[in-house]
Design an enzyme around this catalytic site. Structure first.
Site, PDB file in Angstrom:
ATOM      1  N   ARG A 114       0.887  -1.174   0.000  1.00 22.99           N
ATOM      2  CA  ARG A 114       0.000   0.000   0.000  1.00 22.99           C
ATOM      3  C   ARG A 114       0.918   1.215   0.000  1.00 22.99           C
ATOM      4  O   ARG A 114       1.730   1.389   0.914  1.00 22.99           O
ATOM      5  CB  ARG A 114      -0.906   0.008   1.234  1.00 22.99           C
ATOM      6  CG  ARG A 114      -1.642   1.329   1.370  1.00 22.99           C
ATOM      7  CD  ARG A 114      -2.741   1.301   2.388  1.00 22.99           C
ATOM      8  NE  ARG A 114      -3.878   0.538   1.912  1.00 22.99           N
ATOM      9  CZ  ARG A 114      -5.102   0.612   2.445  1.00 22.99           C
ATOM     10  NH1 ARG A 114      -5.327   1.416   3.473  1.00 22.99           N
ATOM     11  NH2 ARG A 114      -6.089  -0.108   1.971  1.00 22.99           N
ATOM     12  N   HIS A 141      -7.530   0.919  -6.345  1.00 25.46           N
ATOM     13  CA  HIS A 141      -7.709   0.037  -5.178  1.00 25.46           C
ATOM     14  C   HIS A 141      -8.382  -1.239  -5.701  1.00 25.46           C
ATOM     15  O   HIS A 141      -9.549  -1.513  -5.422  1.00 25.46           O
ATOM     16  CB  HIS A 141      -8.571   0.746  -4.128  1.00 25.46           C
ATOM     17  CG  HIS A 141      -8.507   0.123  -2.759  1.00 25.46           C
ATOM     18  ND1 HIS A 141      -7.714  -0.966  -2.473  1.00 25.46           N
ATOM     19  CD2 HIS A 141      -9.143   0.444  -1.584  1.00 25.46           C
ATOM     20  CE1 HIS A 141      -7.861  -1.284  -1.190  1.00 25.46           C
ATOM     21  NE2 HIS A 141      -8.721  -0.446  -0.643  1.00 25.46           N
ATOM     22  N   GLN A 144     -10.099  -4.089  -3.471  1.00 26.42           N
ATOM     23  CA  GLN A 144     -11.363  -3.631  -2.892  1.00 26.42           C
ATOM     24  C   GLN A 144     -12.502  -3.814  -3.902  1.00 26.42           C
ATOM     25  O   GLN A 144     -13.545  -4.392  -3.591  1.00 26.42           O
ATOM     26  CB  GLN A 144     -11.229  -2.139  -2.519  1.00 26.42           C
ATOM     27  CG  GLN A 144     -12.501  -1.496  -2.043  1.00 26.42           C
ATOM     28  CD  GLN A 144     -12.874  -1.929  -0.624  1.00 26.42           C
ATOM     29  OE1 GLN A 144     -12.077  -1.815   0.285  1.00 26.42           O
ATOM     30  NE2 GLN A 144     -14.086  -2.419  -0.444  1.00 26.42           N
ATOM     31  N   ASP A 233     -17.564   7.065  -0.913  1.00 24.97           N
ATOM     32  CA  ASP A 233     -16.255   6.977  -0.239  1.00 24.97           C
ATOM     33  C   ASP A 233     -15.980   8.341   0.367  1.00 24.97           C
ATOM     34  O   ASP A 233     -16.643   9.333   0.033  1.00 24.97           O
ATOM     35  CB  ASP A 233     -15.173   6.578  -1.265  1.00 24.97           C
ATOM     36  CG  ASP A 233     -13.830   6.247  -0.624  1.00 24.97           C
ATOM     37  OD1 ASP A 233     -13.746   6.170   0.609  1.00 24.97           O
ATOM     38  OD2 ASP A 233     -12.838   6.070  -1.372  1.00 24.97           O
ATOM     39  N   CYS A 273     -16.297   1.439   1.039  1.00 26.05           N
ATOM     40  CA  CYS A 273     -15.108   0.635   1.352  1.00 26.05           C
ATOM     41  C   CYS A 273     -14.655   0.813   2.797  1.00 26.05           C
ATOM     42  O   CYS A 273     -13.979  -0.046   3.340  1.00 26.05           O
ATOM     43  CB  CYS A 273     -13.983   0.968   0.384  1.00 26.05           C
ATOM     44  SG  CYS A 273     -13.401   2.668   0.526  1.00 26.05           S
ATOM     45  N   ARG A 299     -13.774  -9.253   1.749  1.00 31.46           N
ATOM     46  CA  ARG A 299     -12.406  -9.014   1.277  1.00 31.46           C
ATOM     47  C   ARG A 299     -11.515 -10.211   1.590  1.00 31.46           C
ATOM     48  O   ARG A 299     -10.623 -10.543   0.820  1.00 31.46           O
ATOM     49  CB  ARG A 299     -11.854  -7.734   1.904  1.00 31.46           C
ATOM     50  CG  ARG A 299     -12.699  -6.561   1.471  1.00 31.46           C
ATOM     51  CD  ARG A 299     -12.017  -5.304   1.198  1.00 31.46           C
ATOM     52  NE  ARG A 299     -10.679  -5.317   0.730  1.00 31.46           N
ATOM     53  CZ  ARG A 299      -9.779  -4.402   1.090  1.00 31.46           C
ATOM     54  NH1 ARG A 299     -10.102  -3.457   1.937  1.00 31.46           N
ATOM     55  NH2 ARG A 299      -8.564  -4.438   0.579  1.00 31.46           N
TER      56      ARG A 299
HETATM   57  N1   CP Z   1     -11.208  -0.311   2.609  1.00 31.61           N
HETATM   58  C1   CP Z   1      -9.937  -0.382   2.999  1.00 31.61           C
HETATM   59  O1   CP Z   1      -9.018  -0.589   2.186  1.00 31.61           O
HETATM   60  O2   CP Z   1      -9.749  -0.226   4.328  1.00 31.61           O
HETATM   61  P1   CP Z   1      -8.364   0.003   5.067  1.00 31.61           P
HETATM   62  O3   CP Z   1      -7.841   1.348   4.616  1.00 31.61           O
HETATM   63  O4   CP Z   1      -8.699  -0.021   6.520  1.00 31.61           O
HETATM   64  O5   CP Z   1      -7.422  -1.090   4.673  1.00 31.61           O
HETATM   65  N1  NVA Z   2     -10.165   6.561  -1.255  1.00 32.49           N
HETATM   66  C1  NVA Z   2      -9.746   6.154   0.056  1.00 32.49           C
HETATM   67  C2  NVA Z   2      -9.888   4.679   0.225  1.00 32.49           C
HETATM   68  C3  NVA Z   2      -9.501   4.163   1.574  1.00 32.49           C
HETATM   69  C4  NVA Z   2      -9.647   2.681   1.718  1.00 32.49           C
HETATM   70  C5  NVA Z   2      -8.310   6.572   0.283  1.00 32.49           C
HETATM   71  O1  NVA Z   2      -7.487   6.444  -0.625  1.00 32.49           O
HETATM   72  O2  NVA Z   2      -8.023   7.048   1.367  1.00 32.49           O
END
Ligand code: CP
Ligand code: NVA
Length: 315
Positions: A114, A141, A144, A233, A273, A299
């Protein structure tokens, strides 16, 4: 003797064939069914990823992705180690990405990253000898959204191509993956967002080239009309370098309210998400429409099949 298996990266949905994406979803469906009587850490029959180590590295916060990958590899018979980038020499600038990738490839079997940099994902891909999974980058993502397709088909009991999907909110990484999915899985996608917040030209050009059914609306209610699924989101994503107050004010008419849900179909589901901000009213978030907890847990199931795909174990 070690079996030599083909390996696959999982970086962007647009670069993975529809056939492979469907294989992942089908495997997840079968595996989920077979787990009904198993407890959290019990291993799937056949221990398909016995002895495999998934190394996870987070440059940004995470709750769900971290836990779901932990459970996913454990349930397949493997193990995981989670790294924080600032604890490595790489994070401190004391070791090159190339050397780091070499070590990861020697010690581990898969790498989940990540990161705040799409370029870093590409650089790791170039230098790793093991599969890399994008666990959220600025531009996508994918784990997800593939999991969300699974959740939608599970709840609606039909293929997503038969449904009207709606996104209300920012044009961020999650939406980019949803757009890619809409091309791969051939579904109608109605996007409600302020005019100045539409996706980048590069993404829209790709959509145009792939002739998909994506429509933009400057009014949330128009995007929500007759929807089977409404996604939202946070307006402010992790490390979003914007004037937060200003951006939030631009989205004030793009909240998921009970009133907005009335424009959608009666049995419309709400997905997010998580984590959430103020973009969804509590009354919707805790309503019968909201399937966010099922969405979060799925997930684990889908990422298991993504791991199977990455390790070349899906036939
Ligand atoms: N939805 C998601 O990716 O959650 P986290 O940021 O907690 O991993
Ligand atoms: N769009 C959000 C998703 C988090 C899971 C971000 O990037 O923070």
């Amino acid at each position: 003797m070690f079996e030599i298996l083909p390996m696959n990266h999982f970086i962007n949905l647009k670069d993975i064939s529809k056939n492979d994406l469907n294989k992942i979803l089908l495997d997840a469906k079968k595996r989920k069914k077979l787990r009904k009587k198993l407890s959290t850490l019990e291993v799937d029959k056949g221990t398909p990823l016995k002895g495999k180590l998934l190394i996870q590295m987070f440059e940004k916060s995470s709750l769900r992705t971290r836990l779901s990958f932990y459970l996913a590899i454990k349930q397949l018979g493997g193990g995981t180690l989670t790294l924080r980038s600032n604890e490595l020499h790489l994070g401190e600038g004391g070791e090159s990405l190339e050397d780091t990738a070499k070590i990861l490839s020697t010690y581990g079997d898969g790498f989940m990253l990540r990161t705040d940099s799409d370029q870093k994902v590409e650089n790791f891909k170039k230098n790793l000898k093991i599969p890399i999974i994008n666990g959220l980058s600025p531009s996508s993502h994918p784990t997800q959204i593939l999991s969300d397709i699974f959740t939608i088909e599970e709840i609606k009991k039909t293929q997503i191509s038969n449904l009207k999907i709606c996104w209300i909110g920012d044009s961020n990484n999650v939406l980019n993956s949803l757009i890619a999915a809409s091309v791969k899985f051939d579904f109608e996608l109605n996007i409600g967002c302020p005019k100045n917040y539409r996706p980048k030209k590069k993404i829209l050009d790709w959509v145009k080239k792939n002739k998909n059914k994506i429509y933009f609306f400057n009014e949330a209610k128009k995007a929500a009309r007759n929807a089977d699924v409404i996604f939202s989101d946070k307006v402010i994503s992790l490390n979003d370098k914007v004037n937060k107050k200003k951006k939030l004010s631009h989205f004030k008419n793009f909240k998921i309210t009970q009133k907005l849900m009335k424009y959608a179909k009666k049995d419309c589901i709400f997905l997010h998400c998580l984590p959430r901000g103020s973009e969804v009213e509590e009354k919707v978030f805790f309503s019968r429409h909201s399937k966010v907890w099922q969405q979060a847990l799925n997930r684990v199931h889908v990422q298991k099949s993504i791991l199977m795909y990455c390790f070349g174990k899906l036939r």
